[in-house]
Scaffold this motif. Structure first.
Motif, mmCIF file in Angstrom:
data_model
loop_
_atom_site.group_PDB
_atom_site.id
_atom_site.type_symbol
_atom_site.label_atom_id
_atom_site.label_comp_id
_atom_site.label_asym_id
_atom_site.label_seq_id
_atom_site.Cartn_x
_atom_site.Cartn_y
_atom_site.Cartn_z
ATOM 1 N N GLU A 53 -8.305 0.794 11.893
ATOM 2 C CA GLU A 53 -7.658 -0.361 11.615
ATOM 3 C C GLU A 53 -9.056 -1.418 11.575
ATOM 4 O O GLU A 53 -8.018 -1.826 10.513
ATOM 5 C CB GLU A 53 -6.633 -0.057 11.950
ATOM 6 N N GLU A 54 -9.944 -1.360 11.599
ATOM 7 C CA GLU A 54 -11.038 -2.521 11.584
ATOM 8 C C GLU A 54 -11.190 -2.256 9.948
ATOM 9 O O GLU A 54 -11.009 -1.663 9.556
ATOM 10 C CB GLU A 54 -12.282 -2.285 12.088
ATOM 11 N N VAL A 55 -11.490 -3.645 9.328
ATOM 12 C CA VAL A 55 -12.184 -3.134 8.071
ATOM 13 C C VAL A 55 -13.546 -3.484 7.646
ATOM 14 O O VAL A 55 -14.372 -3.521 8.714
ATOM 15 C CB VAL A 55 -11.824 -4.912 7.188
ATOM 16 N N PHE A 56 -13.582 -2.187 6.840
ATOM 17 C CA PHE A 56 -14.957 -1.503 7.177
ATOM 18 C C PHE A 56 -15.676 -1.370 5.611
ATOM 19 O O PHE A 56 -16.814 -1.542 5.325
ATOM 20 C CB PHE A 56 -14.706 -0.097 6.995
ATOM 21 N N GLY A 57 -14.451 -2.611 4.269
ATOM 22 C CA GLY A 57 -15.588 -3.295 3.118
ATOM 23 C C GLY A 57 -14.424 -3.590 2.243
ATOM 24 O O GLY A 57 -13.063 -4.035 2.928
ATOM 25 N N THR A 58 -14.344 -3.962 1.479
ATOM 26 C CA THR A 58 -13.310 -4.513 0.560
ATOM 27 C C THR A 58 -13.737 -3.299 -1.057
ATOM 28 O O THR A 58 -14.923 -3.087 -1.213
ATOM 29 C CB THR A 58 -13.562 -5.997 0.155
ATOM 30 N N VAL A 59 -12.463 -3.564 -1.423
ATOM 31 C CA VAL A 59 -12.106 -2.922 -3.218
ATOM 32 C C VAL A 59 -11.969 -4.012 -4.304
ATOM 33 O O VAL A 59 -10.748 -4.473 -3.747
ATOM 34 C CB VAL A 59 -11.728 -1.829 -3.309
ATOM 35 N N GLU A 60 -12.553 -3.950 -5.264
ATOM 36 C CA GLU A 60 -12.612 -5.672 -5.874
ATOM 37 C C GLU A 60 -11.841 -4.984 -6.760
ATOM 38 O O GLU A 60 -12.472 -4.142 -8.171
ATOM 39 C CB GLU A 60 -13.808 -5.937 -6.291
ATOM 40 N N ALA A 61 -10.960 -5.136 -7.784
ATOM 41 C CA ALA A 61 -10.451 -5.172 -9.273
ATOM 42 C C ALA A 61 -10.242 -6.314 -9.399
ATOM 43 O O ALA A 61 -10.227 -6.955 -9.398
ATOM 44 C CB ALA A 61 -9.166 -3.925 -8.986
ATOM 45 N N VAL A 62 -10.077 -5.961 -11.724
ATOM 46 C CA VAL A 62 -9.820 -6.747 -11.909
ATOM 47 C C VAL A 62 -8.933 -7.370 -11.427
ATOM 48 O O VAL A 62 -9.421 -8.576 -11.228
ATOM 49 C CB VAL A 62 -9.372 -6.120 -14.222
ATOM 50 N N LYS A 63 -7.948 -7.905 -10.736
ATOM 51 C CA LYS A 63 -6.744 -8.871 -10.304
ATOM 52 C C LYS A 63 -6.525 -8.960 -9.207
ATOM 53 O O LYS A 63 -6.495 -9.893 -8.856
ATOM 54 C CB LYS A 63 -5.074 -7.985 -10.977
ATOM 55 N N THR A 64 -7.341 -8.104 -8.019
ATOM 56 C CA THR A 64 -7.328 -8.176 -6.907
ATOM 57 C C THR A 64 -8.204 -8.036 -6.538
ATOM 58 O O THR A 64 -9.255 -7.054 -6.694
ATOM 59 C CB THR A 64 -5.967 -8.124 -6.314
#
Length: 126
Positions: A53-64
């Protein structure tokens, strides 16, 4: 909506394919549909050992932008570098070429806490 029965799932809309002591992780068809067109996937935690449950990354979409949460404790062994040039693979093939990371699982008992396809279908109302 595609929810393969051989995979495990999380409440954070990630799928997990267990291959011995390695887990392949990505986001579900439902998640990519909710996010919309994915333009960037960032994982800067390769070779790090993180807890479930730790953050391992991010995903970026057009809106968020959404955080990606580790479904199982372990060492992040590999990032799908194909997503650097073609992040849209997460949209077009979330369970195949759109996979995100591979983890060396440190606590296999955590696998029991993951959701089955039927439990995940109930979560998303499929």
């Amino acid at each position: 909506m595609n929810i393969p029965s051989e995979l495990k799932y999380t409440k954070d809309h990630e799928w997990i394919r267990i291959e011995g002591d390695i887990a392949v992780v990505g986001i579900t068809d439902f998640a990519q549909g909710e996010l919309g067109d994915i333009v960037y996937v960032e994982v800067e935690t390769v070779d790090e050992t993180l807890n479930k449950e730790e953050v391992f990354g991010t995903v970026e979409a057009v809106k968020t932008v959404s955080d990606l949460f580790l479904p199982l404790s372990g060492e992040i062994m590999e990032f799908n570098e194909g997503l650097e040039d073609e992040p849209e693979k997460v949209n077009t093939d979330p369970y195949g070429e759109g996979w995100m990371i591979k983890i060396k699982i440190s606590d296999t008992t955590e696998i029991d806490d993951l959701m089955t396809d039927l439990e995940y279908k109930e979560l998303v109302g499929a």
